[in-house]
Enzyme design. Structure first.
Site: not given
Ligand code: AQP
Length: 332
Positions: A114, A200, A203
């Site tokens: 992130k 992956k 969202k």
């Protein structure tokens, strides 16, 4: 049944839930709720580790709880609640922060993913909440005396931190927390992005073509699967050399309750076009009954269930924090 084991898990209302969240986590919870005392949270405190639009966050929080219900989480069997409604989560997190080493947090894969494009060396643009995310998750888990944490394979590292912190607290201050175990379903595995099988499905992915959302329309599903990246060559093979097709075969198998190898054989002599059309149809058929139920559940029912969930959990959470504070030497 007092000796019934406890499970705890959750999803953050940080965007539209996708089939990875469902296949990797929620589907598993539905099965486990018959066997375990189950607690499922909507992780709004986690969601704000990256910026959220306040109005959207409120909407998504109800949406996630409604998705749990539509997927088959039964409020008579399991407790559903919103993370921020129990202040003990944040309170315990602070305490756990004091026994967590920053090195343990900097090495987390999710933190690295992130913050990949941000200024990690000076930390100037990295919110501290993103670094401390696993500490909050540890607090969530151990506050409720959780035995098992059913999560997707991507979250196992975070459960490991929860185990470490529970053990460390117990060692330093005496037996207080249950040491949780991770529970990963092999079939749920890691569903990868449709636009890039190396990452992956997520969202918060930048492209809408990364994921199939649980509330996508049939046309959106067809379009996304049509645009899904494939591998070089034209064979439908279940192999690590073909990560994009392998991911699509995994999804196909999960939504039709079959084996990826068998599906690969079925499409052996057919092209990507036929395969993708059939996959889109299978996903639509899988998602449609869920969506029908979802749209029938009123928001007011969801809010009431969430309120009851908090009421049910609060006394035990307060008791646990009292025990923690006594052990730390706080004046009660
Ligand atoms: N791609 C995935 N495949 C299998 N399982 C997955 N999960 C998430 N993505 C996949 C599982 O879904 C549960 C809820 O995830 P979360 O909301 O806590 O956060 P996450 O793991 O970070 O999920 P996202 O979709 O990637 O959200 P953002 O983009 O907001 O961070 C977990 O059990 C997770 O394992």
């Amino acid at each position: 049944m007092t000796d019934q084991k406890r499970i705890f898990s959750g999803v953050q209302p940080s965007g539209n839930l996708h089939i990875g969240n469902y296949l990797g986590a929620i589907k598993n919870w539905v099965k486990l709720q018959d066997e375990y005392k189950s607690v499922f949270c909507v992780g709004d405190l986690h969601a704000i580790t990256v910026p959220q639009d306040p109005q959207e966050l409120e909407k998504k929080t109800i949406e996630v709880a409604k998705i749990y219900l539509a997927a088959g989480i039964d409020p008579d069997k399991a407790t559903i609640f919103v993370q921020s409604h129990l202040p003990q989560h944040s309170e315990l997190m602070w305490i756990l922060n004091t026994i967590t080493k920053t090195g343990e947090l900097f090495k987390m894969t999710q933190f690295k993913d992130k913050t990949g494009s941000r200024d990690k060396t000076s930390g100037k643009s990295v919110p501290a909440g993103l670094l401390n995310y696993p500490v909050l998750m540890a607090a969530d888990i151990i506050l409720h005396d959780t035995d098992l944490v059913p999560v997707g394979e991507d979250q196992t590292q975070h459960v490991e931190i929860a185990r470490t912190l529970a053990k460390r607290f117990n060692n330093n201050f005496g037996d207080t927390f249950v040491i949780p175990e991770v529970h990963v379903v092999k079939e749920g595995m890691r569903i990868m992005g449709l636009d890039n099988p190396k990452n992956k499905m997520s969202k918060s992915a930048d492209s809408k073509y990364n994921k199939i959302n649980l509330l996508d329309s049939p046309d959106e599903i067809r379009e996304k699967i049509k645009k899904a990246v494939t591998d070089s060559g034209s064979e439908i093979e279940y192999s690590d050399d073909k990560p994009a097709i392998k991911n699509l075969l995994n999804i196909f198998a999960l939504v039709t309750n079959s084996q990826p190898i068998n599906i690969a054989q079925e499409f052996e002599r057919k092209g990507y076009g036929d395969f993708k059309e059939s996959l889109a149809q299978a996903v639509i058929e899988f998602i449609s009954p869920f969506q029908k139920t979802y749209h029938e559940i009123p928001d007011a029912d969801v809010k009431m269930i969430l309120e009851q969930g908090t009421e049910h959990l609060a006394p035990k959470a307060e008791q646990k924090m009292k025990e923690v504070k006594e052990k730390l030497g706080f004046v009660i």
